[in-house]
Design an enzyme around this catalytic site. Structure first.
Site, mmCIF file in Angstrom:
data_model
loop_
_atom_site.group_PDB
_atom_site.id
_atom_site.type_symbol
_atom_site.label_atom_id
_atom_site.label_comp_id
_atom_site.label_asym_id
_atom_site.label_seq_id
_atom_site.Cartn_x
_atom_site.Cartn_y
_atom_site.Cartn_z
ATOM 1 N N LYS A 227 0.821 -1.204 0.000
ATOM 2 C CA LYS A 227 0.000 0.000 0.000
ATOM 3 C C LYS A 227 0.874 1.282 0.000
ATOM 4 O O LYS A 227 2.084 1.212 0.182
ATOM 5 C CB LYS A 227 -0.936 -0.009 1.201
ATOM 6 C CG LYS A 227 -1.937 -1.178 1.184
ATOM 7 C CD LYS A 227 -2.775 -1.245 -0.080
ATOM 8 C CE LYS A 227 -4.092 -2.003 0.075
ATOM 9 N NZ LYS A 227 -3.968 -3.470 0.030
HETATM 10 C C1 LIG Z 1 -5.361 -4.234 0.705
HETATM 11 C C2 LIG Z 1 -6.822 -4.102 0.656
HETATM 12 C C3 LIG Z 1 -7.661 -4.485 1.710
HETATM 13 C C4 LIG Z 1 -7.188 -5.257 2.899
HETATM 14 O O1 LIG Z 1 -6.086 -4.764 3.538
HETATM 15 P P1 LIG Z 1 -5.073 -5.732 4.323
HETATM 16 O O2 LIG Z 1 -4.284 -4.778 5.155
HETATM 17 O O3 LIG Z 1 -4.234 -6.436 3.302
HETATM 18 O O4 LIG Z 1 -5.886 -6.667 5.141
HETATM 19 C C5 LIG Z 1 -9.012 -4.221 1.617
HETATM 20 N N1 LIG Z 1 -9.527 -3.633 0.530
HETATM 21 C C6 LIG Z 1 -8.780 -3.274 -0.520
HETATM 22 C C7 LIG Z 1 -9.416 -2.589 -1.680
HETATM 23 C C8 LIG Z 1 -7.400 -3.517 -0.507
HETATM 24 O O5 LIG Z 1 -6.664 -3.180 -1.560
#
Ligand SMILES: *Cc1c(COP(=O)(O)O)cnc(C)c1O
Length: 395
Positions: free
Chosen positions: A186
């Site tokens: 992210k």
């Molecule tokens: C990454 C992501 C999540 C979940 O996040 P995690 O920290 O990996 O559990 C939820 N929704 C979207 C759109 C994502 O890209």
């Protein structure tokens, strides 16, 4: 979405603070922690950065969605409208709450189409969860209007759009709750982590309680806390929060560089007349983690994806074939295959997820290609990418 590209002395210094005290737990231990409150500080700085009253950190973006649904009172048999273009976590969280995911279509923003959302509202609909995929926004203002007109809770999945905004207002702050992720890919990362943000003090308290076994955090120590609700453990550790805090302080610079690099990529793709670009309701607010574009049809999208790979252009995604981000290959969802027994099997009639009505989304996503924008590209690399992209898309 490359926060990991900019790890440096700042992250190490924040982590060293935590290791020196030995207090890895975010609550309590006032004496031993020598004034270091990494989770608490991260929450305050995140809330300030986004222009929202409250932020609560948690163990992941998925946990943030679980917490948001719980805090908003979404549960057994409720319908929650979701987009098909997302990460499966959005759907898993709805199912985990015992609620029913109802798919509405995406439009050319790659986010939920407000008209399609309206069509899918029933007497059982309780919430809408728009997802701001790939760093840019869904039509969030219109979606917020649909929700307020219909008395629905709005939970934004902003996992991929930290730092993006619509008309100056941060994504994640339009809904009752916004959910963020700091997982390894992210915009900023702390390995595993997430956050919910809200202006609603009651929702915030519920969320903070749910994420920590129902503790109300009002007692002099954990033994003296009250427990108004049952909860679970979605806590973040001080180590993770320390990394995230250092990363958050780099967010503005990350976005500045992404925007510059994305502009260069866009010029390269625009050399092909058959390319059209994703609609971005407020281009100024794009966090620019990805460039997303449309080929004229599915065949062209497939041959361009292959040509880009053959030309050594990295980080291009054809989501239609991807088994994390689009339902076409989610057989486990179609069969409602969970580790235990889904509460949905107790409903009468049990919801049927085997056939999804998402033809309009199919027509869009089958033509969509996204390319990841990296921070570390040099000017020479960008020039070379430009040449390879233009050549790959030549007819
Ligand atoms: C990454 C992501 C999540 C979940 O996040 P995690 O920290 O990996 O559990 C939820 N929704 C979207 C759109 C994502 O890209």
């Amino acid at each position: 979405m490359p926060g990991f590209e900019v790890f440096g002395a700042e992250e190490r210094r924040e982590v060293a603070d935590v290791l020196e005290t030995g207090v890895l737990f975010r609550y309590g231990f006032e004496g031993a922690r020598a004034g270091h409150w990494k989770a608490r500080t991260f929450e305050q700085e995140l809330a300030d950065r986004l222009g929202v009253k409250r932020a609560h950190l948690c163990s992941s973006g998925t946990a943030a969605l679980d917490i948001a649904l719980a805090a908003c009172g979404i549960g057994a048999g409720d319908e929650v409208i979701v987009p098909p273009f997302t990460f499966i976590a959005t759907i898993e969280s709805v199912l985990g709450a015992g609620a029913i995911p109802v798919f509405a279509d995406v439009d050319l923003t790659l986010g939920l189409d407000p008209e399609s959302v309206k069509e899918r509202i029933t007497g059982r609909t309780r919430a809408v969860v728009p997802v701001h995929m790939c760093g840019s926004m869904a039509r969030i203002e219109e979606l917020a209007s649909v929700c307020s007109e219909s008395g629905l809770t709005l939970i934004e999945d902003t996992a991929q759009a930290l730092g993006a905004s619509f008309q100056g207002r941060s994504l994640g702050t339009f809904g009752d709750v916004g959910c963020f992720s700091f997982d390894p890919v992210k915009t900023i990362t702390c390995g595993e982590g997430g956050a919910i943000v809200t202006d609603d003090e009651t929702l915030y308290q519920r969320a903070a309680q749910y994420a920590d076994h129902g503790h109300d955090h009002l007692g002099a120590d954990r033994g003296a806390d009250g427990h108004p609700i049952l909860g679970t453990n979605c806590r973040i550790s001080e180590l993770g929060a320390a990394v995230g805090l250092a990363q958050l302080r780099k967010l503005d610079e990350i976005i500045r560089v992404q925007r510059r690099n994305k502009r260069r990529l866009r010029e390269a793709f625009a050399t092909c007349e058959r390319v059209s670009f994703r609609e971005i309701p407020d281009p100024e607010g794009d966090s620019a983690t990805f460039l997303s574009l449309f080929a004229p049809d599915e065949d062209a999208a497939r041959s361009w994806t292959a040509a880009l790979a053959a030309a050594g252009v990295p980080g291009c995604f054809y989501w239609y074939d991807n088994n994390w981000h689009y339902p076409r290959r989610w057989d486990h969802l179609r069969d409602l295959r969970t580790a235990g027994r889904s509460p949905l099997t107790l409903l009468d009639p049990a919801p049927d997820l085997s056939v999804l009505d998402i033809e309009r989304s199919d027509r869009i996503i089958s033509r969509t290609i996204s390319m990841l924008v990296k921070l570390s590209w040099s000017d020479a690399e960008l020039d070379s990418l430009h040449a390879r992209i233009a050549a790959a898309l030549e007819d």
